[in-house]
Write a protein that holds these residues in place. Structure first.
Motif, PDB file in Angstrom:
ATOM      1  N   PHE A   1     -14.598  -8.464 -35.698  1.00 23.46           N
ATOM      2  CA  PHE A   1     -14.638  -8.177 -37.292  1.00 23.46           C
ATOM      3  C   PHE A   1     -14.150  -6.962 -37.550  1.00 23.46           C
ATOM      4  CE2 PHE A   1     -15.805  -7.323 -41.902  1.00 23.46           C
ATOM      5  CZ  PHE A   1     -15.429  -8.044 -42.731  1.00 23.46           C
ATOM      6  N   HIS A   2     -15.066  -5.897 -37.214  1.00 26.23           N
ATOM      7  CA  HIS A   2     -15.234  -4.690 -37.129  1.00 26.23           C
ATOM      8  C   HIS A   2     -14.538  -4.309 -35.809  1.00 26.23           C
ATOM      9  CE1 HIS A   2     -18.343  -3.905 -40.688  1.00 26.23           C
ATOM     10  NE2 HIS A   2     -18.652  -5.040 -39.577  1.00 26.23           N
ATOM     11  N   ALA A   3     -14.000  -4.489 -34.470  1.00 28.64           N
ATOM     12  CA  ALA A   3     -12.858  -4.265 -33.881  1.00 28.64           C
ATOM     13  C   ALA A   3     -11.896  -3.013 -34.296  1.00 28.64           C
ATOM     14  CB  ALA A   3     -12.746  -5.218 -32.952  1.00 28.64           C
ATOM     15  N   ALA A   4     -11.579  -2.440 -34.197  1.00 28.17           N
ATOM     16  CA  ALA A   4      -9.677  -1.809 -34.082  1.00 28.17           C
ATOM     17  C   ALA A   4      -8.946  -3.251 -34.383  1.00 28.17           C
ATOM     18  CB  ALA A   4      -9.731  -0.929 -33.696  1.00 28.17           C
ATOM     19  N   ASP A   5      -7.470  -2.097 -35.249  1.00 21.71           N
ATOM     20  CA  ASP A   5      -6.425  -3.334 -35.333  1.00 21.71           C
ATOM     21  C   ASP A   5      -5.432  -3.381 -34.685  1.00 21.71           C
ATOM     22  OD1 ASP A   5      -8.186  -3.741 -38.097  1.00 21.71           O
ATOM     23  OD2 ASP A   5      -7.040  -2.196 -38.682  1.00 21.71           O
TER      24      ASP A   5
ATOM     25  N   LEU B   1      -7.081 -10.931 -40.630  1.00 23.88           N
ATOM     26  CA  LEU B   1      -8.289 -10.491 -40.776  1.00 23.88           C
ATOM     27  C   LEU B   1      -9.569 -11.358 -40.698  1.00 23.88           C
ATOM     28  CD1 LEU B   1      -7.042  -9.791 -44.492  1.00 23.88           C
ATOM     29  CD2 LEU B   1      -7.287  -7.933 -43.230  1.00 23.88           C
TER      30      LEU B   1
ATOM     31  N   ARG C   1      -9.496 -11.657 -33.373  1.00 24.34           N
ATOM     32  CA  ARG C   1      -8.862 -11.353 -35.108  1.00 24.34           C
ATOM     33  C   ARG C   1      -7.640 -10.667 -34.683  1.00 24.34           C
ATOM     34  NH1 ARG C   1     -10.906  -7.038 -36.625  1.00 24.34           N
ATOM     35  NH2 ARG C   1      -8.834  -6.739 -37.646  1.00 24.34           N
TER      36      ARG C   1
ATOM     37  N   PRO D   1     -32.799  -0.139 -36.147  1.00 26.53           N
ATOM     38  CA  PRO D   1     -32.011   0.589 -35.631  1.00 26.53           C
ATOM     39  C   PRO D   1     -31.449   1.804 -35.696  1.00 26.53           C
ATOM     40  CG  PRO D   1     -32.285  -0.010 -37.703  1.00 26.53           C
ATOM     41  CD  PRO D   1     -33.019   0.040 -36.979  1.00 26.53           C
ATOM     42  N   THR D   2     -30.702   2.430 -34.229  1.00 21.89           N
ATOM     43  CA  THR D   2     -31.078   3.882 -33.514  1.00 21.89           C
ATOM     44  C   THR D   2     -29.752   4.682 -34.135  1.00 21.89           C
ATOM     45  OG1 THR D   2     -29.007   2.940 -32.028  1.00 21.89           O
ATOM     46  CG2 THR D   2     -31.060   3.056 -31.372  1.00 21.89           C
ATOM     47  N   GLY D   3     -29.282   4.196 -35.640  1.00 18.99           N
ATOM     48  CA  GLY D   3     -27.861   4.840 -36.641  1.00 18.99           C
ATOM     49  C   GLY D   3     -27.676   4.312 -37.722  1.00 18.99           C
ATOM     50  N   PRO D   4     -27.517   4.937 -38.476  1.00 15.73           N
ATOM     51  CA  PRO D   4     -27.285   4.814 -40.043  1.00 15.73           C
ATOM     52  C   PRO D   4     -25.825   3.403 -40.533  1.00 15.73           C
ATOM     53  CG  PRO D   4     -26.431   7.130 -39.491  1.00 15.73           C
ATOM     54  CD  PRO D   4     -26.903   6.487 -38.391  1.00 15.73           C
ATOM     55  N   VAL D   5     -25.224   3.574 -39.027  1.00 14.41           N
ATOM     56  CA  VAL D   5     -24.198   2.735 -38.965  1.00 14.41           C
ATOM     57  C   VAL D   5     -24.633   0.971 -38.317  1.00 14.41           C
ATOM     58  CG1 VAL D   5     -22.230   2.037 -38.684  1.00 14.41           C
ATOM     59  CG2 VAL D   5     -22.494   4.265 -38.295  1.00 14.41           C
ATOM     60  N   LEU D   6     -25.536   0.618 -40.294  1.00 14.94           N
ATOM     61  CA  LEU D   6     -25.834  -0.851 -39.613  1.00 14.94           C
ATOM     62  C   LEU D   6     -24.739  -1.833 -39.008  1.00 14.94           C
ATOM     63  CD1 LEU D   6     -28.207  -1.873 -42.383  1.00 14.94           C
ATOM     64  CD2 LEU D   6     -28.714  -0.642 -40.462  1.00 14.94           C
TER      65      LEU D   6
ATOM     66  N   SER E   1     -34.544  -5.671 -46.347  1.00 16.77           N
ATOM     67  CA  SER E   1     -32.944  -4.403 -45.716  1.00 16.77           C
ATOM     68  C   SER E   1     -32.648  -4.904 -44.709  1.00 16.77           C
ATOM     69  CB  SER E   1     -33.214  -3.347 -46.183  1.00 16.77           C
ATOM     70  OG  SER E   1     -33.326  -2.617 -45.551  1.00 16.77           O
ATOM     71  N   LEU E   2     -33.430  -4.811 -43.653  1.00 15.99           N
ATOM     72  CA  LEU E   2     -33.712  -4.994 -42.300  1.00 15.99           C
ATOM     73  C   LEU E   2     -33.219  -6.471 -41.626  1.00 15.99           C
ATOM     74  CD1 LEU E   2     -35.011  -1.713 -40.216  1.00 15.99           C
ATOM     75  CD2 LEU E   2     -31.953  -2.410 -40.961  1.00 15.99           C
TER      76      LEU E   2
END
Lengths: 265, 295
Positions: A130-134, A203, A200, A88-93, A54-55
């Protein structure tokens, strides 16, 4: 929280389990129901495989061009080493995979692809964008409305997705042909260093070449410097810096989301 | 215990079949507006600041009921919960107002590392104390009831003091949490540990169940020395014996929101929707039986 005795026993068990997940040469953890040794190893391997597969898949999705450049087998082997060194250091992949560029830079088997770390960096910046604030980009008309004598003191706010990379390699040209073309186009000898802007505005993540000096301008704007000082930094690095062209590029790429006047910072 | 009051404030659960929401299906869902009861998302996939994930989920949530399924809280972590992750989960829950929030009876974090898998816990009184504390903390932080899911497992531990159904029943009794019954996990674990899946279901505290999961699994064939092992892969249709167990559950529980979990080797939207329709037909039939029983 104080450790309770039963909790520390459980913690020791989970520590042993965790250690064996990432290291293939680690023995199967103790305390498992008495299967045959081979059967315990086979069952433990299901977990080990889930973690690794998975990783590796997460990194492969994050770094598709690096993967294409080195091939799936090479990539998966490198990814496994990276995962063992940097789980990974946390659960948000979505946050996982930072530092893969630095890992590749010191990864001996990849030494004959010296542009590989910068490609990883570019792909990581695209992923962050991609994941940055809008935020809503503003048009260059907002700047054009100002009287010229006030341009020097105006401050331009960058979109949260804006990032850039300055590479000695034609990193965007390599990225583009490896992303868009079924057959990779060979790059001519004219292909040299490239600076790349990542944005970005809505979208879609966009990448484009930056002119020489633009990285200095962007770095200054990111530091909340007024436009006059940011332009001065760019001109210092590149005497032929095209101010109007660079600003047109930044606004049309959706890189600017705010404009404030005066000394507020 | 404030759980009952919280339960009243929840939006009504849809007694229908739902599917896991995948980015590959965002567009067909928004364009065609399919008749699906609800969607489930993995909470951790919506913990970024912005971008397409939130854009699409906002729009889909406007038209459909939603369930939030956490895969990273690591509620069985011996070292404790990470409060930062609890805050992130609360942010997702507050923003998207799901009809249920669920997590797994498992652990996935140790030290500073996250292992991205649902790792097994020994069913002991000490583990029960630990998990119950973490469920309390989570429900308190979220301000609502949590559902906990029975895991698929490949290993068991020496010194276990109770079975999984007793563990879950006692956990639900102590904390007021609900349960998410994954029927495929029951089938997988039963095959891997050699217990009877129907006997497990008959011992399961069904009154606590507020959601059901169905998924596909892989069969890893054994040989003379190795038994066959089932792997919980979520990459194919639900197997026939799992459908049979689902019917068995519905006959005892009545209608319950049911999810088709398909997380890799994704099918096209029509194939996924057909799988959900199959679950929904069974679910509706059991609803009819409910009315017949009530009459």
């Amino acid at each position: 929280m104080r450790a309770r005795p039963e909790t520390s026993a459980a913690a020791a068990q989970q520590a042993a389990f965790a250690q064996a997940l990432l290291h293939l040469d680690a023995p199967t953890p103790a305390g498992l129901t008495t299967y045959s040794e081979a059967e315990a190893a086979r069952r433990f391997a299901v977990y080990r495989n889930n973690v690794r597969v998975s990783l590796v898949a997460a990194l492969g999705a994050r770094y598709p061009v690096v993967r294409r450049l080195v091939g799936a087998e090479f990539f998966d082997a490198a990814a496994l080493l990276f995962i063992a060194q940097h789980p990974p250091t946390g659960p948000v992949l979505a946050n996982y995979g930072a530092g893969f560029d630095a890992f590749l830079a010191s990864f001996e088997p990849a030494a004959d692809l010296p542009y590989l770390p910068d490609m990883a960096k570019l792909e990581w910046l695209r992923h962050r964008a991609f994941h940055a604030a809008d935020a809503d980009p503003i048009g260059i008309d907002r700047l054009a409305m100002l009287p010229p004598e006030r341009l020097d003191t105006v401050r331009l706010a960058l979109h949260p997705a804006v990032q850039f990379i300055v590479s000695p390699w034609p990193v965007l040209s390599i990225w583009t042909t490896n992303t868009e073309d079924d057959e990779v186009r060979p790059l001519g000898p004219e292909a040299g260093s490239e600076s790349v802007l990542v944005t970005r505005p809505a979208l879609q993540v966009l990448t484009q070449r930056l002119p020489a000096g633009a990285d200095r301008l962007l770095a200054a704007l990111a530091d909340n410097a007024p436009l006059g000082a940011a332009v001065a930094a760019a001109v210092e690095a590149e005497p032929a810096f095209d101010i109007a062209g660079c600003l047109a590029l930044l606004f049309s790429a959706g890189a600017i989301v705010g404009l404030t006047e005066g000394s507020r910072s | 215990m404030t759980t009952d009051r919280r339960a009243l404030s929840l939006s009504r659960p849809p007694m229908r079949a739902g599917v896991g929401l995948k980015p590959e299906h965002y567009r067909p869902i928004l364009d065609d507006h399919p008749d699906i009861g609800w969607f489930e998302v993995h909470a951790e996939n919506y913990m970024g600041a912005g971008g397409p994930p939130h854009y699409f989920l906002e729009r889909i949530r406007a038209d459909y009921a939603l369930s939030v399924h956490g895969v990273g809280l690591s509620i069985g972590s011996a070292a404790g919960l990470t409060s930062g992750h609890l805050d992130r989960l609360k942010t997702v829950v507050d923003r998207y107002q799901p009809f249920v929030v669920s997590e797994h009876l498992a652990w996935s974090t140790h030290g500073n590392a996250f292992y991205n898998d649902l790792l097994p816990l020994p069913y002991t009184r000490a583990t029960l104390d630990l998990v119950a504390r973490h469920v309390d903390v989570t429900q308190e932080a979220l301000g609502r009831r949590l559902l906990l899911e029975n895991p698929s497992t490949y290993l068991r531990f020496d010194g276990e003091e109770m079975g999984e159904t007793d563990f879950l029943a006692e956990l639900a009794r102590r904390t007021g949490c609900g349960l998410l019954l994954d029927v495929n996990n029951v089938f997988v674990s039963a095959a891997n540990h050699g217990f009877d899946a129907r006997a497990y279901l008959d011992a399961f505290p069904l009154a606590r169940v507020q959601e059901i999961h169905l998924a596909g699994h892989e069969t890893q064939h054994g040989d003379a020395n190795m038994p066959t092992l089932l792997i919980d892969t979520h990459d194919r249709p639900v197997a026939d014996p799992v459908w049979d167990l689902y019917r068995h559950v519905l006959a005892r529980l009545g209608a319950c929101p049911t999810l088709i979990e398909w997380d890799s080797a994704l099918p096209t939207w029509p194939v996924l929707a057909a799988e959900a329709a199959r679950a929904e037909n069974l679910l509706r039939a059991s609803e009819g039986a409910d009315h017949a029983r009530a009459a």
